[in-house]
Design a protein around this motif. Sequence first.
Motif, PDB file in Angstrom:
ATOM      1  N   SER A   1      -9.508   0.710 -14.449  1.00 23.43           N
ATOM      2  CA  SER A   1      -8.918  -0.620 -14.336  1.00 23.43           C
ATOM      3  C   SER A   1      -7.651  -0.759 -15.165  1.00 23.43           C
ATOM      4  N   PHE A   2      -7.472   0.123 -16.174  1.00 24.80           N
ATOM      5  CA  PHE A   2      -6.262   0.074 -16.988  1.00 24.80           C
ATOM      6  C   PHE A   2      -5.078   0.753 -16.306  1.00 24.80           C
ATOM      7  N   LEU A   3      -5.347   1.549 -15.266  1.00 23.25           N
ATOM      8  CA  LEU A   3      -4.272   2.244 -14.569  1.00 23.25           C
ATOM      9  C   LEU A   3      -3.677   1.351 -13.483  1.00 23.25           C
ATOM     10  N   PRO A   4      -2.350   1.330 -13.339  1.00 19.41           N
ATOM     11  CA  PRO A   4      -1.782   0.678 -12.155  1.00 19.41           C
ATOM     12  C   PRO A   4      -2.400   1.314 -10.918  1.00 19.41           C
ATOM     13  N   PRO A   5      -2.791   0.532  -9.922  1.00 19.32           N
ATOM     14  CA  PRO A   5      -3.540   1.087  -8.786  1.00 19.32           C
ATOM     15  C   PRO A   5      -2.810   2.191  -8.052  1.00 19.32           C
ATOM     16  N   GLU A   6      -1.473   2.102  -7.968  1.00 11.15           N
ATOM     17  CA  GLU A   6      -0.747   3.140  -7.250  1.00 11.15           C
ATOM     18  C   GLU A   6      -0.718   4.454  -8.025  1.00 11.15           C
ATOM     19  N   GLU A   7      -1.108   4.421  -9.331  1.00  9.96           N
ATOM     20  CA  GLU A   7      -1.176   5.640 -10.128  1.00  9.96           C
ATOM     21  C   GLU A   7      -2.585   6.213 -10.195  1.00  9.96           C
ATOM     22  N   ALA A   8      -3.569   5.354 -10.004  1.00  8.45           N
ATOM     23  CA  ALA A   8      -4.956   5.786 -10.215  1.00  8.45           C
ATOM     24  C   ALA A   8      -5.341   6.945  -9.318  1.00  8.45           C
ATOM     25  N   VAL A   9      -4.845   6.925  -8.069  1.00 10.00           N
ATOM     26  CA  VAL A   9      -5.190   8.005  -7.160  1.00 10.00           C
ATOM     27  C   VAL A   9      -4.653   9.334  -7.654  1.00 10.00           C
ATOM     28  N   LEU A  10      -3.511   9.322  -8.344  1.00 11.12           N
ATOM     29  CA  LEU A  10      -2.956  10.560  -8.890  1.00 11.12           C
ATOM     30  C   LEU A  10      -3.810  11.070 -10.031  1.00 11.12           C
ATOM     31  N   LYS A  11      -4.317  10.155 -10.844  1.00 11.95           N
ATOM     32  CA  LYS A  11      -5.072  10.550 -12.026  1.00 11.95           C
ATOM     33  C   LYS A  11      -6.476  11.027 -11.687  1.00 11.95           C
TER      34      LYS A  11
ATOM     35  N   GLU B   1      -0.807  -7.882  -2.471  1.00 13.83           N
ATOM     36  CA  GLU B   1       0.625  -7.620  -2.467  1.00 13.83           C
ATOM     37  C   GLU B   1       0.921  -6.148  -2.238  1.00 13.83           C
ATOM     38  N   LEU B   2       1.958  -5.871  -1.445  1.00 11.97           N
ATOM     39  CA  LEU B   2       2.452  -4.513  -1.254  1.00 11.97           C
ATOM     40  C   LEU B   2       3.968  -4.537  -1.422  1.00 11.97           C
ATOM     41  N   ARG B   3       4.474  -3.750  -2.379  1.00 15.97           N
ATOM     42  CA  ARG B   3       5.907  -3.633  -2.622  1.00 15.97           C
ATOM     43  C   ARG B   3       6.290  -2.153  -2.549  1.00 15.97           C
ATOM     44  N   VAL B   4       7.270  -1.845  -1.709  1.00 17.19           N
ATOM     45  CA  VAL B   4       7.746  -0.467  -1.566  1.00 17.19           C
ATOM     46  C   VAL B   4       9.266  -0.487  -1.681  1.00 17.19           C
ATOM     47  N   ARG B   5       9.798   0.244  -2.645  1.00 12.13           N
ATOM     48  CA  ARG B   5      11.250   0.335  -2.799  1.00 12.13           C
ATOM     49  C   ARG B   5      11.640   1.800  -2.998  1.00 12.13           C
ATOM     50  N   PHE B   6      12.356   2.323  -2.014  1.00  9.90           N
ATOM     51  CA  PHE B   6      12.790   3.715  -2.103  1.00  9.90           C
ATOM     52  C   PHE B   6      13.854   3.961  -1.036  1.00  9.90           C
ATOM     53  N   TYR B   7      14.482   5.142  -1.091  1.00 14.51           N
ATOM     54  CA  TYR B   7      15.578   5.464  -0.198  1.00 14.51           C
ATOM     55  C   TYR B   7      15.039   6.000   1.124  1.00 14.51           C
ATOM     56  N   LEU B   8      14.444   5.099   1.911  1.00 12.42           N
ATOM     57  CA  LEU B   8      13.850   5.461   3.192  1.00 12.42           C
ATOM     58  C   LEU B   8      14.655   4.842   4.329  1.00 12.42           C
TER      59      LEU B   8
ATOM     60  N   SER C   1     -13.295   2.257  -4.436  1.00 10.43           N
ATOM     61  CA  SER C   1     -13.919   0.937  -4.375  1.00 10.43           C
ATOM     62  C   SER C   1     -13.371  -0.015  -5.430  1.00 10.43           C
ATOM     63  N   LEU C   2     -12.421   0.446  -6.247  1.00 16.16           N
ATOM     64  CA  LEU C   2     -11.878  -0.386  -7.317  1.00 16.16           C
ATOM     65  C   LEU C   2     -11.090  -1.556  -6.732  1.00 16.16           C
ATOM     66  N   PRO C   3     -11.426  -2.802  -7.088  1.00 13.96           N
ATOM     67  CA  PRO C   3     -10.650  -3.938  -6.576  1.00 13.96           C
ATOM     68  C   PRO C   3      -9.248  -3.949  -7.180  1.00 13.96           C
ATOM     69  N   VAL C   4      -8.232  -4.177  -6.350  1.00 11.31           N
ATOM     70  CA  VAL C   4      -6.856  -4.215  -6.818  1.00 11.31           C
ATOM     71  C   VAL C   4      -6.193  -5.471  -6.280  1.00 11.31           C
ATOM     72  N   SER C   5      -5.209  -5.949  -7.031  1.00  7.50           N
ATOM     73  CA  SER C   5      -4.480  -7.127  -6.572  1.00  7.50           C
ATOM     74  C   SER C   5      -3.290  -6.738  -5.710  1.00  7.50           C
ATOM     75  N   GLY C   6      -2.790  -5.506  -5.880  1.00  8.10           N
ATOM     76  CA  GLY C   6      -1.662  -5.097  -5.061  1.00  8.10           C
ATOM     77  C   GLY C   6      -1.132  -3.741  -5.471  1.00  8.10           C
ATOM     78  N   PHE C   7      -0.155  -3.242  -4.701  1.00 13.19           N
ATOM     79  CA  PHE C   7       0.472  -1.957  -4.963  1.00 13.19           C
ATOM     80  C   PHE C   7       1.976  -2.152  -5.104  1.00 13.19           C
ATOM     81  N   ASN C   8       2.567  -1.466  -6.074  1.00  5.79           N
ATOM     82  CA  ASN C   8       4.007  -1.525  -6.305  1.00  5.79           C
ATOM     83  C   ASN C   8       4.530  -0.095  -6.365  1.00  5.79           C
ATOM     84  N   PHE C   9       5.099   0.378  -5.271  1.00  7.34           N
ATOM     85  CA  PHE C   9       5.603   1.743  -5.187  1.00  7.34           C
ATOM     86  C   PHE C   9       7.112   1.725  -5.422  1.00  7.34           C
TER      87      PHE C   9
END
Length: 435
Positions: free
Chosen positions: A33-43, A120-127, A57-65
């Motif tokens: 729960s201390f990890l940002p959700p978009e990082e947890a999968v890496l860890k 929430e879903l936020r994606v910012r990158f050179y796509l 199954s961890l509840p998350v409020s959103g992802f910020n990529f």
Amino acid sequence: MELPNSKMVKHDGNNGRDRISELPDDALMGILSFLPPEEAVLKTSFLSHRWKQLWESLPVSGFNFHVPLPVCCRGGHVKNLKDLRDGKYMTVEDMKRECSKFVEWVNNVMISHQGSTIDELRVRFYLDKDSQRYIDKWIEIAMRKQVKKLELDFPSLLHRPSNAYYPFPKECFPGIEFLTSLCLVNVGVSDEAMEFVLSNCPMLETLHLKNSPLLIHPKVSCSSLRLKHLNISHSESIQTIEISAPNLVSFEYHKLRKVPFHIWYAPKLTELDYSNWLDFNIAYLVSQLYNYLPQLVTLRLSLFLMDLPRFPKFTSLRNLTCITASIDNRLLLLKSLIEASPLLHKFKLLIKDHKEFKSGIEEVGKEEAQPNKYLKEVEIVGFLGQPVEVEFVTYLLKIAIKLEKIVIHGKLERMTQNLAHQLMKNRPGAELVLL
């Protein structure tokens, strides 16, 4: 590209992995729960299946990529801000590899997480359009999880033709009706796609479209629309704008050139932020918005060309912000705006560039200044102590008979500071803040 990492869990080979896995589920969930959700999968990707199940199954409020990447490019090579001092460059091929890594990262996170909802879903990158099938999938997953806020920002370091932008889909995803905020920057949004969004998102309250080369004649029209905040900026292909929105509170428009826009119905409109840099004309704006100016509470204008129309009374205006390159020949315009706003509480002036100052003192002093008993706060950004600036501040201090605070940002050398304190003798009860 170095994807985000965390120092929350220190691993020590297999022994460390085994010791972590021996923790009870509630302890493991606490660590995750201390990890940002978009990082947890890496860890958790290298840990046990039990960790992976808990993450899914961890509840998350959103992802910020968002991974910071190069901001400067020359001759087909991209320079990384981190490497500016070393003169290192990334090639376009390097950039493509970084994009592939980013797409893989987002895919892994979005597909692996099994939670039923995300806010929430936020994606910012050179796509761009080359990643369309992946981006479409992310949107589909987010909609299926009843996402409320969706933000996509796909900037480009090289020139990008309009047909290379990622095109926002014109199809209905299950769950799109839960969307309350949509922000699309550097995304290809057509008139049809915009109409589709407005027709299928009954809960939508905020729509922000910036730098969309496919917008030509955007229309905001729906009698049941909840839309409260509309921002259309830097989309140079736009030819007209039409708005009929019963709940619209704020409208923000930024563009190089003026475009006819028709606000047919907006009874709740109280905030306007308007600018065009090449042919701004106050009289034109007044003619376009004449029926709505008396109900505005907050107004933000960029003043780069001089014209002096007859203003209607801004009978509700409380907050006025003006942005200008200089104020040498705009003193009468600024004065007219202020005196057309008898209930003004806060005035802010941003002077973006100082080129050549001319005397406007005599013009301002010709007529008796009308006092304003409601103006409590004044802020001047870019103050250099030039005569024309001093005269304008003197004017404000004269009319603001109940001024409580004046904030001055600028290159405040000792002489300018002394000058500011000298000016404040005209309004001894007010607080002076120098930044």
